[in-house]
Scaffold this active site. Structure first.
Site, mmCIF file in Angstrom:
data_model
loop_
_atom_site.group_PDB
_atom_site.id
_atom_site.type_symbol
_atom_site.label_atom_id
_atom_site.label_comp_id
_atom_site.label_asym_id
_atom_site.label_seq_id
_atom_site.Cartn_x
_atom_site.Cartn_y
_atom_site.Cartn_z
ATOM 1 N N GLU A 35 0.860 -1.194 0.000
ATOM 2 C CA GLU A 35 0.000 0.000 0.000
ATOM 3 C C GLU A 35 0.891 1.237 0.000
ATOM 4 O OE1 GLU A 35 -3.254 1.037 -0.242
ATOM 5 O OE2 GLU A 35 -2.402 3.022 0.093
ATOM 6 N N GLN A 36 0.554 2.187 -0.869
ATOM 7 C CA GLN A 36 1.390 3.390 -0.989
ATOM 8 C C GLN A 36 1.268 4.309 0.229
ATOM 9 O OE1 GLN A 36 0.035 5.574 -4.423
ATOM 10 N NE2 GLN A 36 -2.010 5.926 -3.612
ATOM 11 N N ARG A 106 -17.165 3.634 5.697
ATOM 12 C CA ARG A 106 -16.084 2.991 4.936
ATOM 13 C C ARG A 106 -14.911 2.631 5.837
ATOM 14 N NH1 ARG A 106 -16.363 4.269 -0.762
ATOM 15 N NH2 ARG A 106 -14.189 3.770 -0.867
ATOM 16 N N TYR A 209 -28.126 8.643 4.192
ATOM 17 C CA TYR A 209 -28.511 7.442 4.953
ATOM 18 C C TYR A 209 -27.722 7.416 6.256
ATOM 19 C CZ TYR A 209 -24.492 5.687 2.184
ATOM 20 O OH TYR A 209 -23.275 5.535 1.567
HETATM 21 C C1 FAD Z 1 -19.147 9.466 -4.136
HETATM 22 C C2 FAD Z 1 -18.910 7.978 -4.157
HETATM 23 C C3 FAD Z 1 -19.821 7.145 -3.500
HETATM 24 C C4 FAD Z 1 -19.658 5.757 -3.563
HETATM 25 N N1 FAD Z 1 -20.556 4.956 -2.915
HETATM 26 C C5 FAD Z 1 -20.444 3.607 -3.036
HETATM 27 C C6 FAD Z 1 -21.385 2.738 -2.400
HETATM 28 O O1 FAD Z 1 -22.313 3.183 -1.712
HETATM 29 N N2 FAD Z 1 -21.246 1.379 -2.577
HETATM 30 C C7 FAD Z 1 -20.217 0.846 -3.334
HETATM 31 O O2 FAD Z 1 -20.136 -0.378 -3.468
HETATM 32 N N3 FAD Z 1 -19.294 1.648 -3.911
HETATM 33 C C8 FAD Z 1 -19.382 2.997 -3.783
HETATM 34 N N4 FAD Z 1 -18.455 3.804 -4.369
HETATM 35 C C9 FAD Z 1 -17.368 3.185 -5.176
HETATM 36 C C10 FAD Z 1 -16.276 2.610 -4.297
HETATM 37 O O3 FAD Z 1 -15.825 3.597 -3.405
HETATM 38 C C11 FAD Z 1 -15.090 2.133 -5.123
HETATM 39 O O4 FAD Z 1 -15.550 1.464 -6.273
HETATM 40 C C12 FAD Z 1 -14.259 1.151 -4.307
HETATM 41 O O5 FAD Z 1 -13.801 1.763 -3.138
HETATM 42 C C13 FAD Z 1 -13.064 0.662 -5.122
HETATM 43 O O6 FAD Z 1 -12.241 -0.111 -4.300
HETATM 44 P P1 FAD Z 1 -10.811 -0.570 -4.811
HETATM 45 O O7 FAD Z 1 -10.233 -1.374 -3.703
HETATM 46 O O8 FAD Z 1 -10.928 -1.203 -6.152
HETATM 47 O O9 FAD Z 1 -9.993 0.760 -5.056
HETATM 48 P P2 FAD Z 1 -9.558 1.918 -4.038
HETATM 49 O O10 FAD Z 1 -10.512 2.047 -2.915
HETATM 50 O O11 FAD Z 1 -9.292 3.117 -4.863
HETATM 51 O O12 FAD Z 1 -8.194 1.381 -3.417
HETATM 52 C C14 FAD Z 1 -6.976 1.422 -4.127
HETATM 53 C C15 FAD Z 1 -5.830 1.330 -3.130
HETATM 54 O O13 FAD Z 1 -4.617 1.195 -3.857
HETATM 55 C C16 FAD Z 1 -3.659 2.091 -3.360
HETATM 56 N N5 FAD Z 1 -2.764 2.432 -4.469
HETATM 57 C C17 FAD Z 1 -3.092 3.118 -5.596
HETATM 58 N N6 FAD Z 1 -2.025 3.218 -6.415
HETATM 59 C C18 FAD Z 1 -1.011 2.565 -5.795
HETATM 60 C C19 FAD Z 1 0.350 2.327 -6.155
HETATM 61 N N7 FAD Z 1 0.858 2.777 -7.316
HETATM 62 N N8 FAD Z 1 1.122 1.615 -5.318
HETATM 63 C C20 FAD Z 1 0.614 1.124 -4.134
HETATM 64 N N9 FAD Z 1 -0.661 1.352 -3.737
HETATM 65 C C21 FAD Z 1 -1.471 2.043 -4.568
HETATM 66 C C22 FAD Z 1 -4.476 3.292 -2.873
HETATM 67 O O14 FAD Z 1 -3.773 4.076 -1.919
HETATM 68 C C23 FAD Z 1 -5.697 2.588 -2.278
HETATM 69 O O15 FAD Z 1 -5.497 2.215 -0.931
HETATM 70 C C24 FAD Z 1 -18.570 5.192 -4.284
HETATM 71 C C25 FAD Z 1 -17.640 6.047 -4.908
HETATM 72 C C26 FAD Z 1 -17.800 7.425 -4.843
HETATM 73 C C27 FAD Z 1 -16.794 8.315 -5.524
#
Ligand code: FAD
Length: 390
Positions: A35-36, A106, A209
């Site tokens: 994790e970055q 979250r 909510y």
């Molecule tokens: C306004 C809003 C409301 C939302 N509401 C909902 C909801 O109600 N329900 C739902 O299911 N989804 C919701 N979402 C979508 C959801 O937040 C994301 O789809 C989800 O968090 C994606 O998870 P992820 O683990 O794929 O990516 P991320 O949460 O983006 O995690 C990526 C991780 O990788 C790390 N990282 C990135 N680049 C690097 C690198 N080069 N080297 C090392 N580490 C790195 C980051 O620091 C981060 O910790 C919402 C989004 C928004 C914007």
């Protein structure tokens, strides 16, 4: 294929990365998460977890703990931004059967996953930023600190700006979707019950909510905008800007907006669903593969589904590459369908006159004449249980 001894690096400790790490570790792999950031943490906002995502949390052994930290959603209520009363009420307790929809902070969900990951013996390394992913054989991670790391499999769970996605699909930049979202939490001074309220206005909508036993209210306020000029895709904003953008929203939204002190503002960017989810021994999960507009609240739910299916297919296949191909085959069409549905919801919420009135009337009639059908129209989405092989 047993996964015992398979060395896996997961890039990113978001919901997708942590769930993948847990699911892969449960099948015997030796898993490291990079994790970055200097801590595993999340923005101060809520998330809706639908039954398809909750099924994965349950299968990962986190069901009871998740129930403790989440609020069970009893209904989804759509209202007009200015008119008192409801356009339509979707009663989840009456019409969703045994399906559990939930609201959770979250940070609480990420803490739950992070604790489970550590308990399971996954190695978590912070302040590890991946600069470039080389999907050769074996795959190599070029780190920003100059180090090189290799593994039997690299899982790119590094979100919207994924380096792993760039390695597999070319370095296309995410595009601005013409929408921005403010997010904030405020104390629940308005006695908001355990339901999601959506207030629909021209070019804007606001969702709220309850969280954390009903003590907090989560607010997401979305506005259409021609462009996004800020350098970063997320920033903190002056609450006065949020209040000004929603100044004509009356009733409960106005009361909630008055309490907001430190909202975050996100430009909503996305890529198309990735064409290529795996090459050699590198693959993608979550937003790295399929960032979505939040209008079906499915981004994190889809990341949970990905995590389960990835581990399931790798566990069954005779080799890693075959497992990755089966993973993409099981996930890609579904991701496309969910994201198309989320794109479709944006304009429905944001209708202007003269379409708003008739559209709201149709919704209202549908809710009165066929309430169960309105709730069940998304069974294809919410009843999709990857832990049962879907
Ligand atoms: C306004 C809003 C409301 C939302 N509401 C909902 C909801 O109600 N329900 C739902 O299911 N989804 C919701 N979402 C979508 C959801 O937040 C994301 O789809 C989800 O968090 C994606 O998870 P992820 O683990 O794929 O990516 P991320 O949460 O983006 O995690 C990526 C991780 O990788 C790390 N990282 C990135 N680049 C690097 C690198 N080069 N080297 C090392 N580490 C790195 C980051 O620091 C981060 O910790 C919402 C989004 C928004 C914007």
């Amino acid at each position: 294929m047993g996964m015992f001894g398979t060395r896996i690096i997961v890039v990113g400790a978001g919901i997708g990365g942590l769930a993948s790490a847990l699911a892969l570790k449960a099948r015997g792999a030796d898993v490291t998460v990079l994790e970055q950031a200097n801590a595993i943490e999340e923005v101060g906002a809520g998330i809706q977890v639908s039954p398809n995502g909750a099924a994965v949390l349950g299968a990962l052994g986190l069901g009871p703990a998740f129930e403790e930290i989440s609020v069970r959603a009893r209904a989804v209520v759509l209202s007009d931004y200015r008119r008192p009363g409801e356009v339509v009420r979707l009663d989840l307790m009456r019409h969703a059967g045994d399906q559990r929809y939930a609201f959770v902070h979250r940070a609480d969900l990420v803490d739950l996953l992070a604790e489970a990951v550590r308990r399971a013996g996954v190695h978590v390394r912070l302040l590890q930023k991946v600069d470039r992913v080389d999907p050769g054989s074996p795959p190599v991670l070029h780190m920003c600190n100059g180090a090189h790391l290799t593994a039997d499999l690299v899982v790119g769970a590094d979100g919207l700006h994924s380096r792993a996605r760039a390695a597999l699909n070319g370095a296309g930049k995410p595009f601005f979707t013409g929408q921005v979202a403010w997010r904030a939490t405020v104390p629940n001074m308005v006695d908001l019950p355990d339901e999601a309220r959506v207030y629909m206005g021209p070019g804007r909508h606001l969702v709220c909510y309850p969280l954390q036993g009903g003590s907090l209210v989560n607010l997401v306020a979305v506005q259409e905008r021609a462009d996004w000029t800020a350098e970063s895709w997320s920033q903190s904003d002056d609450p006065a800007n949020l209040r000004a953008a929603f100044a004509d929203f009356s009733g409960l939204p106005a009361a909630l907006l008055a309490q907001v002190s430190a909202p975050g503002l996100w430009g909503l960017f996305r890529h198309p669903v990735a064409e290529t989810w795996h090459r050699g021994r590198v693959t993608l999960v979550g937003d790295a593969a399929h960032p979505t507009l939040p209008f079906m609240a499915q981004g994190a739910n889809m990341a949970l589904e990905d995590a389960w299916v990835l581990a399931d297919e790798l566990g069954k296949a005779p080799g890693i590459e075959l497992g990755l191909a089966a993973y993409q085959a099981r996930r890609q069409a579904r991701a496309r369908r969910v994201i198309a549905a989320a794109n479709g919801n944006a304009w429905k919420y944001h209708l202007r006159s003269p379409l708003r009135g008739p559209a709201h009337l149709a919704l209202s009639l549908g809710g009165r004449l066929a309430p169960a059908r309105m709730v069940r129209q998304f069974d294809w989405l919410y009843r999709h249980d990857v832990t049962m092989g879907a």
